[in-house]
Design a protein around this motif. Structure first.
Motif, PDB file in Angstrom:
ATOM      1  N   LEU A  79       1.743   6.476  13.050  1.00 37.60           N
ATOM      2  CA  LEU A  79       0.307   6.317  12.012  1.00 37.60           C
ATOM      3  C   LEU A  79       0.664   5.862  11.263  1.00 37.60           C
ATOM      4  CD1 LEU A  79      -2.221   6.067  12.452  1.00 37.60           C
ATOM      5  CD2 LEU A  79      -2.787   8.018  11.491  1.00 37.60           C
ATOM      6  N   SER A  80       0.330   5.013  10.503  1.00 36.55           N
ATOM      7  CA  SER A  80       0.892   4.298   9.208  1.00 36.55           C
ATOM      8  C   SER A  80      -0.656   2.884   8.125  1.00 36.55           C
ATOM      9  CB  SER A  80       1.517   3.240   9.372  1.00 36.55           C
ATOM     10  OG  SER A  80       3.269   2.995   9.775  1.00 36.55           O
ATOM     11  N   ILE A  81      -0.769   2.981   7.382  1.00 33.67           N
ATOM     12  CA  ILE A  81      -1.624   2.477   6.876  1.00 33.67           C
ATOM     13  C   ILE A  81      -0.738   0.733   6.249  1.00 33.67           C
ATOM     14  CG2 ILE A  81      -3.988   2.644   5.241  1.00 33.67           C
ATOM     15  CD1 ILE A  81      -3.456   5.574   5.173  1.00 33.67           C
ATOM     16  N   ALA A  82      -1.303   0.151   6.867  1.00 31.69           N
ATOM     17  CA  ALA A  82      -1.509  -1.546   5.859  1.00 31.69           C
ATOM     18  C   ALA A  82      -1.949  -1.633   4.839  1.00 31.69           C
ATOM     19  CB  ALA A  82      -1.553  -2.212   7.091  1.00 31.69           C
ATOM     20  N   VAL A  83      -1.733  -2.243   4.178  1.00 27.83           N
ATOM     21  CA  VAL A  83      -3.006  -2.713   2.438  1.00 27.83           C
ATOM     22  C   VAL A  83      -2.354  -3.656   1.997  1.00 27.83           C
ATOM     23  CG1 VAL A  83      -3.444  -1.673   0.391  1.00 27.83           C
ATOM     24  CG2 VAL A  83      -2.828  -0.119   1.997  1.00 27.83           C
ATOM     25  N   GLN A  84      -3.668  -5.021   2.023  1.00 32.10           N
ATOM     26  CA  GLN A  84      -3.359  -6.004   1.159  1.00 32.10           C
ATOM     27  C   GLN A  84      -3.676  -5.962   0.208  1.00 32.10           C
ATOM     28  OE1 GLN A  84      -6.339  -8.392   3.317  1.00 32.10           O
ATOM     29  NE2 GLN A  84      -4.930 -10.374   2.897  1.00 32.10           N
ATOM     30  N   VAL A  85      -2.129  -5.922  -1.047  1.00 30.69           N
ATOM     31  CA  VAL A  85      -2.322  -6.284  -2.030  1.00 30.69           C
ATOM     32  C   VAL A  85      -2.107  -7.312  -3.011  1.00 30.69           C
ATOM     33  CG1 VAL A  85      -1.457  -4.756  -4.277  1.00 30.69           C
ATOM     34  CG2 VAL A  85      -1.326  -4.254  -1.278  1.00 30.69           C
ATOM     35  N   HIS A  86      -3.345  -7.584  -4.210  1.00 26.88           N
ATOM     36  CA  HIS A  86      -3.672  -8.506  -4.545  1.00 26.88           C
ATOM     37  C   HIS A  86      -2.927  -8.347  -6.244  1.00 26.88           C
ATOM     38  CE1 HIS A  86      -4.656 -13.128  -5.822  1.00 26.88           C
ATOM     39  NE2 HIS A  86      -4.773 -12.094  -7.269  1.00 26.88           N
ATOM     40  N   ASP A  87      -1.730  -8.551  -6.885  1.00 24.33           N
ATOM     41  CA  ASP A  87      -1.686  -8.791  -8.516  1.00 24.33           C
ATOM     42  C   ASP A  87      -2.770  -9.907  -9.284  1.00 24.33           C
ATOM     43  OD1 ASP A  87      -0.597  -8.573 -10.334  1.00 24.33           O
ATOM     44  OD2 ASP A  87       1.205  -8.540  -9.398  1.00 24.33           O
ATOM     45  N   PRO A  88      -3.519  -9.822  -9.757  1.00 28.00           N
ATOM     46  CA  PRO A  88      -4.095  -9.873 -10.671  1.00 28.00           C
ATOM     47  C   PRO A  88      -2.772 -10.898 -11.697  1.00 28.00           C
ATOM     48  CG  PRO A  88      -5.159  -8.155 -10.760  1.00 28.00           C
ATOM     49  CD  PRO A  88      -3.716  -7.755 -10.286  1.00 28.00           C
ATOM     50  N   ALA A  89      -2.263 -10.114 -12.206  1.00 28.44           N
ATOM     51  CA  ALA A  89      -1.282 -11.111 -13.109  1.00 28.44           C
ATOM     52  C   ALA A  89      -0.379 -12.425 -12.655  1.00 28.44           C
ATOM     53  CB  ALA A  89       0.133 -10.014 -13.440  1.00 28.44           C
ATOM     54  N   THR A  90       0.139 -12.031 -10.970  1.00 32.88           N
ATOM     55  CA  THR A  90       0.729 -13.175  -9.944  1.00 32.88           C
ATOM     56  C   THR A  90       0.326 -14.260  -9.292  1.00 32.88           C
ATOM     57  OG1 THR A  90       1.716 -11.810  -8.830  1.00 32.88           O
ATOM     58  CG2 THR A  90       2.590 -11.722 -11.073  1.00 32.88           C
ATOM     59  N   GLY A  91      -1.582 -13.543  -8.714  1.00 30.72           N
ATOM     60  CA  GLY A  91      -1.993 -14.180  -8.039  1.00 30.72           C
ATOM     61  C   GLY A  91      -1.749 -13.908  -6.916  1.00 30.72           C
ATOM     62  N   ILE A  92       0.037 -12.868  -6.318  1.00 35.42           N
ATOM     63  CA  ILE A  92      -0.100 -12.693  -5.238  1.00 35.42           C
ATOM     64  C   ILE A  92      -0.409 -12.230  -4.249  1.00 35.42           C
ATOM     65  CG2 ILE A  92       2.352 -12.674  -4.041  1.00 35.42           C
ATOM     66  CD1 ILE A  92       3.674 -14.035  -6.685  1.00 35.42           C
ATOM     67  N   THR A  93      -1.021 -12.024  -3.321  1.00 34.92           N
ATOM     68  CA  THR A  93      -1.363 -11.075  -2.513  1.00 34.92           C
ATOM     69  C   THR A  93       0.197 -10.403  -0.852  1.00 34.92           C
ATOM     70  OG1 THR A  93      -3.159 -11.573  -2.069  1.00 34.92           O
ATOM     71  CG2 THR A  93      -3.045 -10.753  -0.688  1.00 34.92           C
ATOM     72  N   ARG A  94       0.213  -9.689  -1.207  1.00 32.81           N
ATOM     73  CA  ARG A  94       1.019  -8.860  -0.015  1.00 32.81           C
ATOM     74  C   ARG A  94       0.788  -7.385   0.538  1.00 32.81           C
ATOM     75  NH1 ARG A  94       4.817  -9.528  -4.789  1.00 32.81           N
ATOM     76  NH2 ARG A  94       6.394 -11.153  -4.348  1.00 32.81           N
ATOM     77  N   LEU A  95       0.910  -7.889   1.513  1.00 38.50           N
ATOM     78  CA  LEU A  95       1.103  -7.170   2.766  1.00 38.50           C
ATOM     79  C   LEU A  95       1.818  -5.374   1.659  1.00 38.50           C
ATOM     80  CD1 LEU A  95       0.164  -5.955   5.201  1.00 38.50           C
ATOM     81  CD2 LEU A  95       2.133  -6.306   6.057  1.00 38.50           C
ATOM     82  N   ALA A  96       1.152  -4.279   2.094  1.00 39.81           N
ATOM     83  CA  ALA A  96       2.362  -3.029   1.494  1.00 39.81           C
ATOM     84  C   ALA A  96       1.530  -2.157   2.927  1.00 39.81           C
ATOM     85  CB  ALA A  96       1.508  -2.189   0.684  1.00 39.81           C
ATOM     86  N   ARG A  97       2.940  -0.840   3.218  1.00 38.30           N
ATOM     87  CA  ARG A  97       2.857  -0.138   4.164  1.00 38.30           C
ATOM     88  C   ARG A  97       3.039   1.385   3.730  1.00 38.30           C
ATOM     89  NH1 ARG A  97       7.515   2.853   7.485  1.00 38.30           N
ATOM     90  NH2 ARG A  97       5.936   3.563   9.372  1.00 38.30           N
ATOM     91  N   ILE A  98       2.114   2.095   4.018  1.00 43.61           N
ATOM     92  CA  ILE A  98       2.288   3.580   3.531  1.00 43.61           C
ATOM     93  C   ILE A  98       2.037   4.403   5.295  1.00 43.61           C
ATOM     94  CG2 ILE A  98       0.794   5.680   2.897  1.00 43.61           C
ATOM     95  CD1 ILE A  98      -0.454   3.623   0.944  1.00 43.61           C
TER      96      ILE A  98
END
Length: 191
Positions: A62-81
């Motif tokens: 079981l994993s958690i996918a997280v859509q993370v947005h960096d307000p400093a760069t404006g870049i949105t990434r996928l992260a996994r836990i």
């Protein structure tokens, strides 16, 4: 259907699975303390970017996918836990026989894992890998045993045949997960 029938059956026996939204302030505080002392220290979030490819996802973990947005760069990434197997999947919070799923506890504390980032969405997911054994004629029992051992080992890296996600997952996040999981499967097939 299956989940609803199991949850209903559990409820008939006095066992309830609830969401973080169902907790009152005292119950939420107990869960927060559990997260800080037991969960947070064993989590390792992994961001996906050109320098950090999507990590290997083991079969049925079981994993958690997280859509993370960096307000400093404006870049949105996928992260996994990865949801740790070393912790109880069902977290008690004070009421007898009442539990919150561990993935929801983690999801409620994503700000602690990604400080300064904006969480745009998250969802639990699980992959199933192809796991059939393909046995050919073996001359000796030792050959058969060696063949089975090798195929059981290879299962860990087998092709992904199913991806399960939460029903209410944001579409964009679902598409990101699927793109990454299938990209890894396709890359493996080309090697």
């Amino acid at each position: 259907m299956f989940v609803r029938s199991v949850v209903a059956e559990l409820a008939e026996h006095g066992i309830e699975i609830v969401t973080m939204n169902d907790l009152d302030e005292t119950e939420r505080q107990r869960v927060n303390e559990f997260f800080e002392s037991q969960v947070f220290p064993v989590l390792t979030p992994l961001a996906v970017d050109p320098g950090h490819p999507f990590p290997y996802i083991s079969n049925l973990s079981l994993s958690i996918a997280v859509q993370v947005h960096d307000p400093a760069t404006g870049i949105t990434r996928l992260a996994r836990i990865k949801v740790p197997k070393s912790l109880p999947r069902w977290v008690p919070f004070g009421k007898e026989n009442h539990f919150v799923p561990l993935e929801q506890v983690i999801g409620a504390h994503l700000d602690a894992l990604f400080p300064g980032m904006e969480i745009r969405g998250f969802s639990a997911f699980r992959v199933t890998r192809y796991s059939d054994l393909e046995l050919t004629d073996a001359d000796e029992d030792d050959d058969l045993l060696a063949m089975i051992e090798e195929q059981v080992f290879q299962r860990r890296f087998a092709e992904v045949v199913r991806v399960e996600v939460d029903r209410d997952i944001p579409r964009e996040l679902r598409d990101l997960i699927l793109a990454e999981v299938w990209r890894i499967s396709l890359r493996k097939c080309r090697i």
